[in-house]
Design an enzyme around this catalytic site. Structure first.
Site, mmCIF file in Angstrom:
data_model
loop_
_atom_site.group_PDB
_atom_site.id
_atom_site.type_symbol
_atom_site.label_atom_id
_atom_site.label_comp_id
_atom_site.label_asym_id
_atom_site.label_seq_id
_atom_site.Cartn_x
_atom_site.Cartn_y
_atom_site.Cartn_z
ATOM 1 N N GLY A 31 0.799 -1.223 0.000
ATOM 2 C CA GLY A 31 0.000 0.000 0.000
ATOM 3 C C GLY A 31 0.829 1.269 0.000
ATOM 4 N N TYR A 32 0.146 2.408 0.280
ATOM 5 C CA TYR A 32 0.709 3.742 0.150
ATOM 6 C C TYR A 32 1.219 3.873 -1.285
ATOM 7 C CZ TYR A 32 2.051 8.148 2.236
ATOM 8 O OH TYR A 32 2.126 9.484 2.562
ATOM 9 N N LEU A 33 0.286 3.639 -2.190
ATOM 10 C CA LEU A 33 0.637 3.417 -3.595
ATOM 11 C C LEU A 33 1.238 4.649 -4.257
ATOM 12 C CD1 LEU A 33 -2.572 1.411 -4.625
ATOM 13 C CD2 LEU A 33 -0.349 0.502 -3.866
ATOM 14 N N GLU A 35 3.775 5.803 -8.076
ATOM 15 C CA GLU A 35 3.862 5.482 -9.507
ATOM 16 C C GLU A 35 4.552 4.153 -9.808
ATOM 17 O OE1 GLU A 35 5.268 8.833 -11.928
ATOM 18 O OE2 GLU A 35 4.325 10.062 -10.370
ATOM 19 N N GLY A 36 5.413 3.716 -8.906
ATOM 20 C CA GLY A 36 6.027 2.390 -9.092
ATOM 21 C C GLY A 36 4.954 1.317 -9.090
ATOM 22 N N HIS A 37 4.069 1.397 -8.093
ATOM 23 C CA HIS A 37 2.970 0.426 -8.031
ATOM 24 C C HIS A 37 2.053 0.579 -9.252
ATOM 25 C CE1 HIS A 37 3.779 1.150 -3.573
ATOM 26 N NE2 HIS A 37 3.997 -0.135 -3.686
HETATM 27 P P1 AMP Z 1 5.846 -2.609 -1.692
HETATM 28 O O1 AMP Z 1 4.486 -2.016 -1.549
HETATM 29 O O2 AMP Z 1 6.963 -1.666 -1.390
HETATM 30 O O3 AMP Z 1 5.975 -3.958 -1.030
HETATM 31 O O4 AMP Z 1 6.015 -2.925 -3.237
HETATM 32 C C1 AMP Z 1 5.077 -3.684 -3.946
HETATM 33 C C2 AMP Z 1 5.624 -3.958 -5.316
HETATM 34 O O5 AMP Z 1 5.871 -2.735 -5.988
HETATM 35 C C3 AMP Z 1 6.944 -4.723 -5.288
HETATM 36 O O6 AMP Z 1 6.956 -5.665 -6.353
HETATM 37 C C4 AMP Z 1 7.950 -3.640 -5.527
HETATM 38 O O7 AMP Z 1 9.147 -4.092 -6.127
HETATM 39 C C5 AMP Z 1 7.195 -2.737 -6.479
HETATM 40 N N1 AMP Z 1 7.772 -1.394 -6.461
HETATM 41 C C6 AMP Z 1 8.008 -0.626 -5.371
HETATM 42 N N2 AMP Z 1 8.625 0.516 -5.732
HETATM 43 C C7 AMP Z 1 8.784 0.463 -7.075
HETATM 44 C C8 AMP Z 1 9.350 1.343 -8.043
HETATM 45 N N3 AMP Z 1 9.876 2.494 -7.710
HETATM 46 N N4 AMP Z 1 9.341 0.937 -9.328
HETATM 47 C C9 AMP Z 1 8.803 -0.247 -9.707
HETATM 48 N N5 AMP Z 1 8.250 -1.114 -8.838
HETATM 49 C C10 AMP Z 1 8.244 -0.762 -7.548
#
Ligand code: AMP
Length: 288
Positions: A31-33, A35-37
């Site tokens: 969560g705390y989505l 642009e990567g997500h």
């Molecule tokens: P998280 O919420 O941090 O556990 O991340 C969930 C998914 O989003 C994981 O597969 C991360 O690798 C991916 N993710 C997090 N940050 C980024 C980013 N900056 N670019 C691409 N994917 C990301």
């Protein structure tokens, strides 16, 4: 868009989709989505009939002195972001729903986890593969989307899928960055202004290291030494690790003669940031 918080409702939706022959793209997150997500959701939307997003801050993957209590949360924003990006179902379970009682089973990760974040965060990848095993069984995805920002996680999860024959494919997605190169992360909000100014140094150092390989450097120790110096000059954050390993097998290298990952983790006051670059034996950038 459905928002589901219990296991039964999720399972009944998923069985219906499977019966209808629909492909399911799955994006697991905490969560705390940002642009990567969003990039993961977009990739899932493009390639599948159905997109499921999960939001669960998994306590099993946090160590005792880590930032579980400070992990940022914003349910309303996450809901909107998921809806705007064409997600069909958000699975938003509580801790009690995911772990109604202590687990009787434990998965140990015996390869790919004694280096990088696995070494700095004992038990972290065990927590990750445990929750993902549950989530994969519940969501029955055709494809699951993982960011290369967490390249070790992608390598460990790929091994999980292969070792246990989950009938699905892992799709790696390139890291999404801020304009100044800092990898987007939910944890970036926990940086002070000064730390935020210094944080792009992680990626600068990694690219500097990669260029040394492009210019002919073959010796991992030398590469790490020079890259470390570069990074130490650019930030006051405390370096947790800088490592060079083969990728995706994550084995030590005596010479840079195959696809490799140069990865770094830096402690700031309230956040620990990670970043990496994957390149070929000539230093050429490898994406996703
Ligand atoms: P998280 O919420 O941090 O556990 O991340 C969930 C998914 O989003 C994981 O597969 C991360 O690798 C991916 N993710 C997090 N940050 C980024 C980013 N900056 N670019 C691409 N994917 C990301």
């Amino acid at each position: 868009m459905d928002v589901v918080t219990d296991i039964q409702s999720l399972q009944s939706k998923v069985s219906q989709w499977i019966q209808e022959g629909k492909s399911i793209g799955f994006v697991p997150t905490m969560g705390y989505l940002h642009e990567g997500h969003v990039r993961l959701m977009e990739a899932a939307r493009e390639e599948n009939d159905i997109v499921i997003l999960s939001i669960f801050v998994n306590p099993l993957q946090f160590g005792e002195n880590e930032d579980l209590d400070h992990y940022p949360r914003d349910e309303e924003h996450d809901r909107k972001t998921a809806e705007q990006n064409g997600v069909d179902l958000v699975f938003f379970p509580s801790e009690d729903v995911m772990y109604p009682e202590p687990m009787s089973m434990q998965i140990s990760v015996v390869r790919r986890a004694d280096v990088l974040c696995g070494r700095s965060r004992p038990g972290h990848f065990e927590g990750v593969v445990t929750v993902l095993t549950k989530l994969f069984n519940l969501c029955r995805p055709t494809r699951a989307y993982f960011g290369m920002k967490d390249a070790q996680q992608a390598a460990v999860v790929d091994a999980l899928i292969n070792d246990f024959n989950f009938p699905m494919t892992l799709v790696p997605v390139e890291t999404v960055r801020e304009a100044d190169g800092l990898a987007k992360s939910s944890r970036n909000v926990n940086l002070s202004d000064e730390e935020r100014m210094e944080a792009p140094a992680l990626q600068e150092a990694l690219q500097y290291g990669r260029k040394l390989v492009e210019e002919g450097e073959k010796n991992p120790d030398q590469l790490i030494k020079t890259t470390r110096k570069f990074l130490e000059n650019k930030t006051r954050g405390k370096i947790d690790y800088i490592e060079l390993l083969s990728y995706p097998s994550l084995e030590p290298l005596t010479t840079i003669d195959q696809q490799a990952i140069l990865a770094v983790a830096v402690f700031y006051d309230k956040a620990r940031l990670i970043d990496n670059v994957v390149f070929g034996k000539q230093g050429e950038l490898i994406k996703g």
